[in-house]
Design an enzyme around this catalytic site. Structure first.
Site, PDB file in Angstrom:
ATOM      1  N   CYS B 138       0.875  -1.186  -0.116  1.00 17.53           N
ATOM      2  CA  CYS B 138      -0.074  -0.013   0.007  1.00 17.53           C
ATOM      3  C   CYS B 138       1.086   1.181   0.005  1.00 17.53           C
ATOM      4  CB  CYS B 138      -0.965  -0.014   1.202  1.00 17.53           C
ATOM      5  SG  CYS B 138      -1.689   1.515   1.414  1.00 17.53           S
ATOM      6  N   CYS B 348     -11.782  12.669 -43.403  1.00 17.73           N
ATOM      7  CA  CYS B 348     -11.623  13.578 -42.118  1.00 17.73           C
ATOM      8  C   CYS B 348     -10.300  14.119 -42.337  1.00 17.73           C
ATOM      9  CB  CYS B 348     -11.886  13.055 -40.828  1.00 17.73           C
ATOM     10  SG  CYS B 348     -10.784  11.776 -40.655  1.00 17.73           S
ATOM     11  N   CYS B 385      -1.790   5.476 -38.708  1.00 19.83           N
ATOM     12  CA  CYS B 385      -2.736   6.126 -39.400  1.00 19.83           C
ATOM     13  C   CYS B 385      -4.088   4.882 -38.928  1.00 19.83           C
ATOM     14  CB  CYS B 385      -2.778   5.865 -40.887  1.00 19.83           C
ATOM     15  SG  CYS B 385      -2.107   4.463 -41.660  1.00 19.83           S
TER      16      CYS B 385
END
Lengths: 453, 434
Positions: B138, B348, B385
């Site tokens: 933790c 686009c 792309c």
């Protein structure tokens, strides 16, 4: 392809002036868009959309399944609850059911539940995912009259429980209203055929061209060993108004007009100047059919206001966007003709002294339907004055082995999705009846064979 | 119904109904919470970590990181161990095991010193629960020498695992911190000291964002804030890396692993299992959506495994490990050119922007027709792309080109040829270097 012709009339519709009669109007979601839409879902506690579905298709759970990328689990949820999931995805009055209950409306607009349901049922088909495997049919034979949504739903439910179901259908195609009463732009025939195939793959037999009462009697059915019979014959008769000139050529009804357009695509004559009378979804389907079949002018005549029309709002807007005229608070007064053929409709205002005169060679009544008279076919069956079956509860009738579901049930809500639910409920009653009858028979039969000869 | 695979799987000798567990956290903090999760179908719970001293908590204690319209992609919390009385928690764990004997009930411990670790381990063992998780990870404890401080120290791990072992004969699972470069080192120390399994990751030390009025991190507590633990979907890639490291480590490779980090869906869970985890734990997704998410985990994974023909989940554990290899062993002989489906293209230009500004200027843009075209010579097949295209299935992998002989080290000057090799073959690994 450019999307610049997208007009925001109805979600998912790209308006194409050249849209064909057989072309489905609403475009399907891509996986990206389906996920985007599912991500809009608020994932409500005790989702009201699920409570809003008359057929318990459980949209709350299937949208959540999509959101958590469990697409096949979503298909299971839909198909196991609603055998006509792909049909309902297209023809449900969502704004009155699931989408009408959607809490997202408190932020902007409801989730497009119908389109998501269609995405999943399409996905189910393209991936070949088989949700339902029928158990072997080992139980009693059940007969059904009419292969519409109610019978198909009841048949699938009973087949999944091991009953052997035969549906008797008078027409040459199964599906009832799905195959004869809805414009294909809203419900393509292939969708109907695929879902019927789903039902027959569960072992349900459909006997086409078999009219009960003519080709086979009820007693013959009983004698062939059918232990329960479901009446799911729908509404085959269009109502008309008592208007002078009703018998002129060119005066027709929605059942006839839509049925002919759908089953006889090439030879169907839509008319040149078409007037549709009515303000419900069936009236819109008639108007859309006329328009997409290249009628020159189409006018919908409705006796009340636009706001009071029971039709689905999006469908109404879509119909208007096709260039269909609407005339509200008008009712036909007289049909005039030459040489027995309709030429003119005169209509009067229902709320004032307006009057209208329309050139028309075709008028279509879409002001409601009612069932055929089954009093001779099923002797003693309780009917109201309009031939609807007066059911007791859960699809039971006054005759123990006769059950009822769908539009022909007086108490039913007349939609496909309600008929699916009616079929499921009647199936449960049939199962209870047969189980009880089976037990009774078992307890009556003697432990030891009588006599010793 | 469609075929569903059996999801039961062994973990340290316990036959788990399925591999889906609550992690030790705010979502597993009471009997009622854990019971509700188990009723929803969960395979077991790692009950919230206890300390014998109840910590003081701050308010607010959470912050989230959003991206555009996405509800949070990561989550920061400042909570410590349970704020409920120690004995109440012990009673809850005992009752859980009594009422759900077939579910795996694990208690999580965080001691202050050796005696405390041993004493807590003894208390827990008396409850009849199945295993103990030792919380070495933790990152927001307010006491020094606790939490992730321990996970970064081989000495402390060794001491505390041995202490817990003295107090208990139950299987011990060491929960490791990702706030370290090589987790294998403390993990080996835990195993060598007597732990049987590793669970990871705990949260990552982080700041989700800053407050623009109070000039501090978020959340703001009386004008201040702290670095604390980050969880949620955004941490999954880091967690998967650590699980893979553990599973591939020569000394740890047969040690059972429990995977944690950003698990929301059955796919997330399956990814951890493929990387070598026998089961998974989650919290942040439950904080956001509730225990019901386990229903879709069970449904989705069982359908997937049935369709893939796995008879048992064990066969799926670590199935990806042999295919995750060092970067220098990756095939570098070919490039897969993207192809644009012009029927789907919405013009686009996002592919053009990304290629020009961030890749290899291999897309030409016809401004009049708003049309991108790929230059096969300039394109290196990086497929940026394809990743940025907003339309589904518009840009996809296309033609495969191979380096001509003796082209090593030529970079952008490399010459390419078409060997007529199927793109599918080079993706799935059927292509062998000549």
């Amino acid at each position: 392809m450019s999307n610049s012709n997208n007009v925001g009339v109805k979600e998912g519709i790209s308006l194409k002036p050249s849209q064909g009669y057989l072309e489905e109007t609403v475009t399907p979601f891509t996986p990206f868009l389906a996920m985007e839409e599912a991500a809009r879902c608020l994932l409500c506690y005790n989702p009201p959309c699920s409570e809003g579905c008359p057929a318990d298709t459980n949209p709350g759970d299937f949208i959540r399944a999509i959101r958590f990328r469990n697409f096949k689990g979503a298909a299971e949820i839909i198909r196991s609850n609603n055998i006509l999931g792909g049909v309902c995805a297209r023809v449900c009055p969502y704004e009155k059911t699931c989408e009408g209950a959607c809490e997202r409306s408190g932020i902007d607009k409801p989730i497009q539940i119908g389109r998501l349901q269609r995405y999943i049922t399409d996905f189910e088909k393209t991936t070949g995912f088989q949700v339902l495997d029928p158990p072997p049919s080992t139980k009693e034979k059940v007969a059904m009259i009419g292969a519409g949504p109610a019978s198909l739903s009841a048949a699938a439910t009973l087949a999944m429980k091991g009953y052997s179901v035969t549906i008797f259908e008078e027409k040459k195609k199964a599906g009832g209203v799905l195959s004869y009463g809805i414009v294909p732009a809203r419900l393509p025939q292939y969708v109907v055929d695929e879902e019927i195939e789903y039902v027959t793959n569960l072992g349900v037999e459909i006997k086409l061209n078999t009219k009960v009462g003519k080709d086979i009697t009820l007693d013959e059915i009983r004698n062939q060993g059918y232990k329960a019979i479901l009446l799911g014959a729908g509404m085959q008769i269009s109502r008309t108004l008592d208007v002078p000139g009703l018998d002129l050529e060119g005066v027709t009804t929605a059942v006839e007009y839509l049925g002919k357009a759908r089953s006889n695509d090439k030879d169907f004559n839509p008319g040149k100047n078409v007037v549709v009378i009515g303000g419900g979804d069936v009236a819109l389907d008639c108007a859309t059919t006329a328009r997409l079949k290249d009628a020159e002018s189409v006018t919908v005549l409705y006796r009340r206001t636009r706001e009071e029309a029971p039709a689905n709002r999006q469908e109404l807007e879509y119909t208007e966007s096709l260039g269909i005229n609407f005339a509200f608070t008008l009712s036909p007064a007289v049909f005039e003709g030459e040489n027995g053929k309709l030429t003119t409709i005169k209509a009067n205002g229902t709320r004032n002294k307006s009057a209208m005169k329309l050139e028309a060679d075709t008028v279509v009544f879409a002001i409601g339907q009612q069932p055929e008279d089954f009093s001779k076919v099923v002797e003693g069956i309780g009917l109201d004055k309009n031939n609807f079956v007066t059911s007791l509860e859960n699809g039971k009738t006054n005759i123990p082995d006769i059950f009822v579901a769908g539009d022909i049930d007086l108490d039913s809500i007349k939609t496909v999705v309600n008929s699916v639910q009616g079929g499921k409920i009647a199936a449960k009653s049939i199962e209870e009846y047969l189980t009880k009858a089976g037990r009774k028979q078992a307890s009556c039969s003697p432990m030891h064979p009588k006599g010793g000869k | 119904m469609a075929k569903h695979a059996d999801l039961s799987i062994d973990f340290l000798g316990f036959k788990c109904e399925n591999p889906f567990f609550l992690s030790s956290s705010p979502v597993s903090g009471t009997y009622e919470m854990c019971a509700k999760f188990l009723e929803a179908g969960g395979g077991g719970v790692f009950y919230k970590t206890l300390t014998t001293t109840i910590p003081e908590e701050c308010s607010p204690r959470f912050d989230v990181q959003r991206k555009e319209a996405t509800p949070f992609i990561s989550f920061k919390n400042m909570e410590q161990t349970s704020d409920k009385p120690y004995q109440d928690n012990l009673d809850a764990m005992k009752k859980l095991k009594e009422n759900y004997p077939n579910k795996l009930i694990i208690g999580s411990i965080m001691g202050m010193d050796e005696d405390n670790w041993e004493e807590m381990a003894r208390d827990y063992t008396a409850l009849g629960i199945d295993m103990l998780e030792l919380n070495f990870s933790c990152p927001q404890m307010t006491y020094e020498g606790m939490g992730s401080d321990v996970g970064a120290s081989v000495e402390l791990i060794d001491k505390y695992v041995r202490a817990a072992r003295r107090g208990s004969n139950l299987p011990l699972i060491a929960k490791m911190t990702p706030n370290i470069e090589k987790m294998e080192i403390p993990a080996r120390a835990a195993i060598n000291a007597g732990a049987q399994a590793i669970s990871t990751i705990n949260t990552i030390k982080a700041i989700t964002g800053m407050d623009f009025d109070h000039f501090t991190a978020l959340p703001v507590v009386n004008g201040k804030s702290s670095i604390s633990g980050l969880s949620g979907k955004a941490t999954k890639p880091i967690a998967l890396r650590f699980i893979t490291n553990m599973a591939q480590d020569s000394e740890l490779k047969d040690i059972p692993l429990s995977g944690i980090g950003g698990i929301e869906t059955w796919e997330d869970a399956a990814e951890f299992i493929m990387a070598g985890a026998s089961n998974v734990q989650f919290t942040t997704s439950v904080m956001q959506y509730g225990y019901r998410i386990v229903e879709d985990m069970i449904s989705g994974l069982s359908i997937y495994l049935a369709e893939k023909g796995f008879d048992k989940l064990e066969d799926f554990v670590g199935i990806a490990l042999k295919n995750i290899i060092p970067a220098d062993d990756i095939e570098r002989d070919f490039k897969i050119l993207p192809q644009i489906n012009y029927d789907k293209c919405v013009n686009c230009g996002r592919c053009y922007i990304s290629c020009f500004d961030a890749a290899h200027q291999a897309i030409e843009w016809d401004n009049k027709n708003r049309k991108p075209t790929i230059d096969e010579n300039k394109c290196v097949g990086c497929q940026l792309c394809l990743q940025v295209c907003p339309v589904y299935d518009c840009i996809t992998p296309g033609k495969v080109l191979f380096k001509e002989e003796d082209q090593f080290g030529m970079g952008s000057k490399t010459k390419w040829k078409d060997n007529a090799v199927n793109k599918h073959d080079v993706i799935v690994g059927k292509y062998d270097r000549p």
